[in-house]
Design a protein around this motif. Structure first.
Motif, mmCIF file in Angstrom:
data_model
loop_
_atom_site.group_PDB
_atom_site.id
_atom_site.type_symbol
_atom_site.label_atom_id
_atom_site.label_comp_id
_atom_site.label_asym_id
_atom_site.label_seq_id
_atom_site.Cartn_x
_atom_site.Cartn_y
_atom_site.Cartn_z
ATOM 1 N N ARG A 55 0.861 -1.224 -0.056
ATOM 2 C CA ARG A 55 0.010 -0.145 0.053
ATOM 3 C C ARG A 55 0.943 1.122 -0.054
ATOM 4 N N PRO A 56 0.440 2.266 -0.761
ATOM 5 C CA PRO A 56 1.198 3.564 -0.569
ATOM 6 C C PRO A 56 1.425 4.037 0.893
ATOM 7 N N ILE A 57 2.341 4.474 1.079
ATOM 8 C CA ILE A 57 2.793 4.917 2.597
ATOM 9 C C ILE A 57 1.801 6.047 3.113
ATOM 10 N N ASP A 58 1.515 6.926 2.137
ATOM 11 C CA ASP A 58 0.459 8.083 2.597
ATOM 12 C C ASP A 58 -0.860 7.451 2.987
ATOM 13 N N GLU A 59 -1.297 6.641 2.308
ATOM 14 C CA GLU A 59 -2.422 5.930 2.686
ATOM 15 C C GLU A 59 -2.243 5.071 3.932
ATOM 16 N N TRP A 60 -1.375 4.267 4.018
ATOM 17 C CA TRP A 60 -0.994 3.247 5.209
ATOM 18 C C TRP A 60 -0.899 4.135 6.469
ATOM 19 N N VAL A 61 -0.054 5.280 6.490
ATOM 20 C CA VAL A 61 0.021 5.853 7.761
ATOM 21 C C VAL A 61 -1.263 6.359 8.392
ATOM 22 N N LYS A 62 -2.369 6.578 7.584
ATOM 23 C CA LYS A 62 -3.437 7.102 8.188
ATOM 24 C C LYS A 62 -4.108 5.965 9.288
ATOM 25 N N GLU A 63 -3.561 4.666 9.145
ATOM 26 C CA GLU A 63 -4.166 3.587 10.016
ATOM 27 C C GLU A 63 -3.360 3.339 11.287
ATOM 28 N N LEU A 64 -2.123 4.130 10.938
ATOM 29 C CA LEU A 64 -0.872 4.033 11.912
ATOM 30 C C LEU A 64 -1.259 4.258 13.435
ATOM 31 N N PRO A 65 -2.112 5.469 13.758
ATOM 32 C CA PRO A 65 -2.600 5.582 15.121
ATOM 33 C C PRO A 65 -3.395 4.698 15.547
ATOM 34 N N GLY A 66 -4.450 4.013 15.072
ATOM 35 C CA GLY A 66 -5.181 2.833 15.706
ATOM 36 C C GLY A 66 -4.291 1.805 15.631
ATOM 37 N N LEU A 67 -3.505 1.314 14.934
ATOM 38 C CA LEU A 67 -2.519 0.315 15.042
ATOM 39 C C LEU A 67 -1.608 0.408 16.109
ATOM 40 N N ILE A 68 -1.140 1.687 16.438
ATOM 41 C CA ILE A 68 -0.281 2.064 17.692
ATOM 42 C C ILE A 68 -1.125 1.853 18.861
ATOM 43 N N ALA A 69 -2.491 2.407 18.845
ATOM 44 C CA ALA A 69 -3.131 2.341 20.116
ATOM 45 C C ALA A 69 -3.763 1.069 20.517
ATOM 46 N N ALA A 70 -3.882 0.190 19.401
ATOM 47 C CA ALA A 70 -4.315 -1.298 19.831
ATOM 48 C C ALA A 70 -3.119 -2.001 20.459
ATOM 49 N N VAL A 71 -1.912 -1.708 20.448
ATOM 50 C CA VAL A 71 -0.818 -2.467 21.078
ATOM 51 C C VAL A 71 -0.245 -1.633 22.297
ATOM 52 N N ARG A 72 -0.853 -0.536 22.505
ATOM 53 C CA ARG A 72 -0.321 0.520 23.705
ATOM 54 C C ARG A 72 -1.220 0.257 25.072
ATOM 55 N N GLN A 73 -2.494 -0.552 24.718
ATOM 56 C CA GLN A 73 -3.117 -0.708 25.770
ATOM 57 C C GLN A 73 -2.874 -1.705 26.985
#
Length: 73
Positions: A55-73
């Motif tokens: 996936r293009p990086i500009d598209e993928w990083v939009k999901e990054l905050p959610g991916l980070i939040a899922a592992v920081r809990q």
């Protein structure tokens, strides 16, 4: 398809993690992308962020905050 992570991808990740106030020393960014991209917490507490290869990086990083939040809990 992305074959190697460059400063373009790393800078895009840093833009997200800096906004989330995550210190860059707490990140591990492998230079080899994977499908799918992912975020996981390493045993030492650092976050490993593996860039999505298809996936293009500009598209993928939009999901990054959610991916980070899922592992920081």
């Amino acid at each position: 398809m992305l074959e190697v992570v460059t400063m373009k991808e790393i800078d895009a990740i840093f833009a997200v993690t800096d906004a989330l106030d995550i210190h860059r020393e707490m990140l591990v960014i492998p230079l080899g992308p994977a499908t799918p991209g992912r975020v996981r917490r390493l045993p030492n507490g650092k976050l490993e962020i593996t860039v999505d290869a298809t996936r293009p990086i500009d598209e993928w990083v939009k999901e990054l905050p959610g991916l980070i939040a899922a592992v920081r809990q």
